[in-house]
Design a protein around this motif. Structure first.
Motif, mmCIF file in Angstrom:
data_model
loop_
_atom_site.group_PDB
_atom_site.id
_atom_site.type_symbol
_atom_site.label_atom_id
_atom_site.label_comp_id
_atom_site.label_asym_id
_atom_site.label_seq_id
_atom_site.Cartn_x
_atom_site.Cartn_y
_atom_site.Cartn_z
ATOM 1 N N TYR A 383 -0.523 13.240 5.857
ATOM 2 C CA TYR A 383 -1.695 12.059 5.608
ATOM 3 C C TYR A 383 -0.876 11.270 4.509
ATOM 4 O O TYR A 383 -0.840 9.934 4.881
ATOM 5 C CB TYR A 383 -2.557 12.632 4.447
ATOM 6 C CG TYR A 383 -3.756 13.625 5.381
ATOM 7 C CD1 TYR A 383 -3.451 14.313 6.304
ATOM 8 C CD2 TYR A 383 -5.215 13.262 4.764
ATOM 9 C CE1 TYR A 383 -4.574 14.956 6.954
ATOM 10 C CE2 TYR A 383 -6.075 13.896 5.446
ATOM 11 C CZ TYR A 383 -5.909 14.833 6.535
ATOM 12 O OH TYR A 383 -6.796 15.282 7.072
ATOM 13 N N ALA A 384 0.160 11.646 3.608
ATOM 14 C CA ALA A 384 0.780 10.550 2.756
ATOM 15 C C ALA A 384 1.823 9.838 3.365
ATOM 16 O O ALA A 384 1.918 8.757 3.228
ATOM 17 C CB ALA A 384 1.542 11.670 1.765
ATOM 18 N N ALA A 385 2.398 10.550 4.584
ATOM 19 C CA ALA A 385 3.348 9.827 5.290
ATOM 20 C C ALA A 385 2.694 8.643 6.190
ATOM 21 O O ALA A 385 3.352 7.684 6.271
ATOM 22 C CB ALA A 385 4.199 10.702 6.415
ATOM 23 N N ALA A 386 1.361 9.118 6.623
ATOM 24 C CA ALA A 386 0.813 7.925 7.338
ATOM 25 C C ALA A 386 0.468 6.880 6.578
ATOM 26 O O ALA A 386 0.285 5.731 6.924
ATOM 27 C CB ALA A 386 -0.459 8.867 7.979
ATOM 28 N N ALA A 387 -0.060 7.235 5.284
ATOM 29 C CA ALA A 387 -0.505 6.187 4.393
ATOM 30 C C ALA A 387 0.826 5.102 4.112
ATOM 31 O O ALA A 387 0.592 4.088 3.982
ATOM 32 C CB ALA A 387 -0.925 6.983 3.055
ATOM 33 N N LEU A 388 1.944 5.938 3.803
ATOM 34 C CA LEU A 388 3.108 4.929 3.598
ATOM 35 C C LEU A 388 3.506 3.863 4.742
ATOM 36 O O LEU A 388 3.768 2.865 4.515
ATOM 37 C CB LEU A 388 4.349 5.812 3.164
ATOM 38 C CG LEU A 388 4.343 6.864 1.725
ATOM 39 C CD1 LEU A 388 5.249 7.619 1.456
ATOM 40 C CD2 LEU A 388 4.161 5.668 0.603
ATOM 41 N N VAL A 389 3.303 4.727 5.973
ATOM 42 C CA VAL A 389 3.772 3.770 7.121
ATOM 43 C C VAL A 389 2.432 2.732 7.168
ATOM 44 O O VAL A 389 3.112 1.614 7.500
ATOM 45 C CB VAL A 389 3.500 4.872 8.282
ATOM 46 C CG1 VAL A 389 3.448 4.116 9.692
ATOM 47 C CG2 VAL A 389 4.861 5.734 8.448
ATOM 48 N N SER A 390 1.433 3.030 7.015
ATOM 49 C CA SER A 390 0.533 1.933 7.164
ATOM 50 C C SER A 390 0.513 0.798 6.034
ATOM 51 O O SER A 390 0.262 -0.223 6.294
ATOM 52 C CB SER A 390 -0.996 2.633 6.936
ATOM 53 O OG SER A 390 -1.239 3.369 8.198
ATOM 54 N N GLU A 391 0.995 1.139 4.740
ATOM 55 C CA GLU A 391 1.240 0.283 3.641
ATOM 56 C C GLU A 391 2.358 -0.643 4.326
ATOM 57 O O GLU A 391 2.597 -1.801 4.001
ATOM 58 C CB GLU A 391 1.648 1.082 2.659
ATOM 59 C CG GLU A 391 1.982 -0.256 1.289
ATOM 60 C CD GLU A 391 2.079 0.763 -0.058
ATOM 61 O OE1 GLU A 391 3.012 0.237 -0.781
ATOM 62 O OE2 GLU A 391 1.425 1.627 -0.362
ATOM 63 N N ASN A 392 3.483 -0.159 5.025
ATOM 64 C CA ASN A 392 4.636 -0.776 5.450
ATOM 65 C C ASN A 392 3.986 -1.935 6.464
ATOM 66 O O ASN A 392 4.841 -2.745 6.345
ATOM 67 C CB ASN A 392 5.871 0.173 5.907
ATOM 68 C CG ASN A 392 6.394 0.809 4.731
ATOM 69 O OD1 ASN A 392 6.483 0.318 3.865
ATOM 70 N ND2 ASN A 392 7.225 1.762 5.252
ATOM 71 N N LYS A 393 3.281 -1.644 6.802
ATOM 72 C CA LYS A 393 3.004 -2.655 8.101
ATOM 73 C C LYS A 393 2.305 -3.859 7.415
ATOM 74 O O LYS A 393 2.462 -4.809 8.147
ATOM 75 C CB LYS A 393 1.710 -2.043 8.973
ATOM 76 C CG LYS A 393 2.275 -0.848 9.906
ATOM 77 C CD LYS A 393 1.128 -0.179 10.733
ATOM 78 C CE LYS A 393 1.567 1.206 11.578
ATOM 79 N NZ LYS A 393 0.442 1.915 12.242
ATOM 80 N N THR A 394 1.589 -3.661 6.153
ATOM 81 C CA THR A 394 1.161 -4.909 5.773
ATOM 82 C C THR A 394 2.150 -5.485 5.062
ATOM 83 O O THR A 394 2.525 -6.705 4.902
ATOM 84 C CB THR A 394 0.302 -4.510 4.487
ATOM 85 O OG1 THR A 394 -0.990 -3.684 4.956
ATOM 86 C CG2 THR A 394 -0.242 -5.636 3.844
ATOM 87 N N LEU A 395 3.078 -4.865 4.241
ATOM 88 C CA LEU A 395 4.393 -5.460 3.547
ATOM 89 C C LEU A 395 5.310 -5.955 4.677
ATOM 90 O O LEU A 395 5.860 -6.769 4.307
ATOM 91 C CB LEU A 395 4.990 -4.383 2.858
ATOM 92 C CG LEU A 395 4.588 -3.696 1.556
ATOM 93 C CD1 LEU A 395 5.057 -2.549 1.199
ATOM 94 C CD2 LEU A 395 4.379 -4.730 0.521
ATOM 95 N N ALA A 396 5.314 -5.382 5.878
ATOM 96 C CA ALA A 396 6.017 -6.280 7.011
ATOM 97 C C ALA A 396 5.783 -7.564 7.491
ATOM 98 O O ALA A 396 6.570 -8.213 8.185
ATOM 99 C CB ALA A 396 6.427 -5.266 8.141
#
Length: 505
Positions: A383-396
């Motif tokens: 879950y934590a990994a998925a959250a970080l990945v999704s946050e990166n999509k916004t930052l990217a």
């Protein structure tokens, strides 16, 4: 000792200054060039020539002439008024890089600044007096005005610094090191702040961390491949040569090296015919990231040695040109590109994590739990990994596609390069978190397979990792494990680790 010339500073040298605490000095030739440029400025002032930033105001005030008796006030007012940064300070290592890069740019001899001011910048680097520079407030053209103004404050004995582990008034640290503040003369304030060193420094530190992460990601992925009895054939040299991308070929070669003597990998048809893409396509995805990192490295090494001041002084002051080298577009685009490329390392890593913990995708205990059902094991790590990945999509989301006019529409197109660099750095931290989770899960999974069957390289990583992260025998607060693993991945001297392994292999 590293000698700066303004023309040939490398990322390797910056790394030595930032991480190995190497001292810096300026070449005699570059200081002579700076002195000649300074003499040109003094002649412009004495001749009452109308030259932007020397005998005029700044930005929209470029048509306001300044009397020669007010040149010191002009520069002091510039630094104070432009110190408008907000938010948390840049990491200390980034601010130190900023000072180093500004000194290197001024040594090119196009800025008209006195050698003594450059010497003060080098003294800050060597004494580890690091300006406190707020991260937010730069548009990336005219350069990084607000951040570099906070840097310049330190030279005049104002502002704050980090020194010997403490945050304090700059004058206190300068006094402790016997460094006298300077009084800025004509053009010197402008020469200190009109440049791209904030975005470039942030980009340099981000790149160095991203490069290490990309290497670590391949070794961690190799361990995951073993944990899932992955098919080694997909990494065969002829497959990657057939496509032709150098970075993909090299990534596959490293994977083969890491797994060369593994008893846990399989061959085509042995357990299955094909692996999922997150395993089979590691060289294609990681190799594409390496392509981008190579591009970013090239742009950074150009910008690190670039004259980004305005105006620039040529022909011993005969020609003074107001141009736009302060515009951060090349770095803005490079940082946006790096954001996307590094985020992909986490995207594919998170999919490998899912394959490690999902009982429908492997033959391992569900969620790698020691007691499935009673204990959740690595369930929420995914879950934590998925959250970080999704946050990166916004930052990217690219910062460079944005622009907003400033200085009464005189400066009507800006790069947002510093925002791009800051977001790239945030993404890199998130990616490290995802790789840390994959590392923890991969170590746990290979325990079920038998660590004695691991390849030499991956087993060495496993043993090192177990010194940091204990095997999961019961549920615990895994946040601490993730943080510890991420910290270790950030500090591990990966190159030396691999070299040592190569000697043993």
């Amino acid at each position: 000792m590293i000698t700066l010339t303004g023309n040939d500073l490398t990322l390797k040298q910056i790394k030595e200054v930032l991480y190995d605490k190497k001292k810096v000095t300026a070449s005699t030739k570059s200081m002579e060039a700076a002195q000649k440029s300074r003499e040109s400025v003094e002649k412009i002032v004495s001749d009452n020539r109308v030259v932007y930033g020397i005998t005029t105001g700044f930005g929209k005030f470029s048509d306001v002439l300044i009397n020669k008796e007010h040149v010191q006030d002009l520069q002091l007012n510039l630094i104070r008024s432009h110190s408008c940064g907000v938010g948390e300070p840049f990491p200390e290592i980034v601010s130190k890089a900023m000072v180093l890069l500004r000194a290197n740019a001024l040594l090119k001899g196009y800025s008209g600044i006195r050698p003594v001011v450059i010497e003060k910048l080098l003294a800050l680097v060597n004494a580890d007096i690091i300006p406190v520079i707020p991260q937010q407030g730069s548009l990336g053209a005219s350069g990084d005005l607000a951040p570099l103004s906070h840097l310049a404050l330190v030279l005049i004995g104002e502002g704050e610094v980090f020194y010997k582990g403490n945050r304090m008034d700059s004058l206190h640290a300068l006094s402790h090191e016997g460094i006298l503040p300077v009084t800025l003369e004509a053009k010197e304030g402008l020469a200190l702040i009109n440049g791209t060193q904030a975005m470039t420094a942030m980009g340099v530190v981000g790149y160095l961390e991203a490069e290490q992460l990309a290497l670590e990601g391949e070794l961690i992925a190799s361990m995951t491949l073993e944990a899932l009895n992955g098919i080694i054939d997909a990494f065969a040299e002829e497959v990657h040569v057939a496509r032709g991308y150098k970075q993909q070929i090299e990534s596959a070669a490293r994977m083969r090296q890491y797994l060369c003597d593994s008893l846990l990998t399989t061959r085509q048809g042995e357990l299955r015919v094909q692996d999922a893409y997150s395993l089979r396509c590691i060289p294609q995805v990681h190799g594409a990231t390496w392509q981008v990192l190579d591009y970013v490295k090239e742009k950074l090494e150009i910008e690190m040695n670039a004259a980004t001041d305005n105006p620039l002084i040529f022909n011993e002051g005969v020609t003074v040109i107001s141009g736009g080298n302060f515009h951060g577009q090349p770095i803005a685009l490079a940082m946006d590109f790096m954001k996307i490329a590094v985020a992909e390392l986490a995207n594919i890593s998170e999919r490998r994590i899912e394959r490690l913990v999902n009982p429908q995708l492997n033959d391992l205990p569900p969620f790698l739990s020691p007691e499935p059902g009673l204990q959740s094991g690595a369930m929420i790590m995914q879950y934590a990994a998925a959250a970080l990945v999704s946050e990166n999509k916004t930052l990217a989301h690219p910062a460079s596609v944005d622009s907003i006019p400033s200085s009464a529409n005189q400066e009507d197109h800006v790069s947002m390069g510093t925002i791009a660099a800051r977001h790239a750095y945030q993404i890199i931290q998130n990616v490290r978190g995802v790789l840390a989770i994959e590392f923890i899960c991969a170590m746990q999974a290979v325990e079920f397979r038998g660590p004695e069957k691991m390849a030499t390289y991956t087993k060495a990583l496993y043993e090192k990792g177990r010194e940091q992260i204990l095997s999961i025998k019961a549920d615990r607060v895994f946040s601490k494990d993730i943080e510890k693993a991420a910290d270790w991945l950030k500090t591990i001297e990966f190159d030396q680790f691999i070299k040592n392994l190569s000697k043993k292999a």
